[in-house]
Design a protein around this motif. Sequence first.
Motif, PDB file in Angstrom:
ATOM      1  N   UNK A 160      39.960 -29.616  -3.731  1.00 52.12           N
ATOM      2  CA  UNK A 160      38.516 -29.602  -3.969  1.00 52.12           C
ATOM      3  C   UNK A 160      38.256 -29.158  -5.398  1.00 52.12           C
ATOM      4  N   UNK A 161      37.165 -29.622  -5.950  1.00 57.09           N
ATOM      5  CA  UNK A 161      36.794 -29.255  -7.316  1.00 57.09           C
ATOM      6  C   UNK A 161      36.527 -27.755  -7.388  1.00 57.09           C
ATOM      7  N   UNK A 162      37.116 -27.101  -8.377  1.00 60.76           N
ATOM      8  CA  UNK A 162      36.953 -25.659  -8.545  1.00 60.76           C
ATOM      9  C   UNK A 162      35.616 -25.301  -9.194  1.00 60.76           C
ATOM     10  N   UNK A 163      35.059 -26.245  -9.946  1.00 56.73           N
ATOM     11  CA  UNK A 163      33.798 -26.002 -10.653  1.00 56.73           C
ATOM     12  C   UNK A 163      32.911 -27.239 -10.545  1.00 56.73           C
ATOM     13  N   UNK A 164      31.643 -27.051 -10.884  1.00 56.69           N
ATOM     14  CA  UNK A 164      30.727 -28.193 -10.919  1.00 56.69           C
ATOM     15  C   UNK A 164      31.190 -29.208 -11.966  1.00 56.69           C
ATOM     16  N   UNK A 165      31.700 -28.727 -13.092  1.00 55.74           N
ATOM     17  CA  UNK A 165      32.189 -29.659 -14.116  1.00 55.74           C
ATOM     18  C   UNK A 165      33.349 -30.490 -13.593  1.00 55.74           C
ATOM     19  N   UNK A 166      34.272 -29.862 -12.871  1.00 58.95           N
ATOM     20  CA  UNK A 166      35.402 -30.605 -12.312  1.00 58.95           C
ATOM     21  C   UNK A 166      34.912 -31.665 -11.326  1.00 58.95           C
ATOM     22  N   UNK A 167      33.887 -31.328 -10.541  1.00 55.17           N
ATOM     23  CA  UNK A 167      33.341 -32.312  -9.613  1.00 55.17           C
ATOM     24  C   UNK A 167      32.687 -33.461 -10.378  1.00 55.17           C
ATOM     25  N   UNK A 168      31.922 -33.132 -11.415  1.00 53.10           N
ATOM     26  CA  UNK A 168      31.270 -34.177 -12.200  1.00 53.10           C
ATOM     27  C   UNK A 168      32.311 -35.099 -12.832  1.00 53.10           C
ATOM     28  N   UNK A 169      33.372 -34.523 -13.385  1.00 54.52           N
ATOM     29  CA  UNK A 169      34.438 -35.339 -13.983  1.00 54.52           C
ATOM     30  C   UNK A 169      35.086 -36.236 -12.918  1.00 54.52           C
ATOM     31  N   UNK A 170      35.300 -35.695 -11.731  1.00 54.64           N
ATOM     32  CA  UNK A 170      35.910 -36.490 -10.666  1.00 54.64           C
ATOM     33  C   UNK A 170      34.979 -37.614 -10.221  1.00 54.64           C
TER      34      UNK A 170
END
Length: 132
Positions: free
Chosen positions: A29-39
């Motif tokens: 799972x994405x650790x941060x909102x930025x990681x989720x946005x990049x994914x």
Amino acid sequence: MPSTAASCPCGSARAYADCCGPLHAGIAQAATAEALMRSRYSAFVRADADYLLASWHPSTRPASVDMDDAAATRWLGLEVRQHTPLDADHATVEFIARCKVGGAPAVRLHELSRFVREDGRWYYMDGIFPAR
């Protein structure tokens, strides 16, 4: 579909298999909102509508994601301008994504996205398009 040994489309300079790949596969799972946005950007590049829907908060999630132009769309890059944690479970990410559809001129999508974390998992809520 691009090879998992290739650089991640999100621009992290990491291999896809070590970056967005595990998120897309559901093993991380994405650790941060930025990681989720990049994914999510990488999911657009890879035309992964299932991941886009799964990473969208249920309260704002559409019934489907239109990927009709996916084969004709060439994603040109992602620039993350700012990741702003608002508290432990809310954040915003400002980014610019560039793409070209068919023979049309390249376009840029400038968005300020809102994210929320529920039960330890980050979700995309929605976004606004800041004035230039």
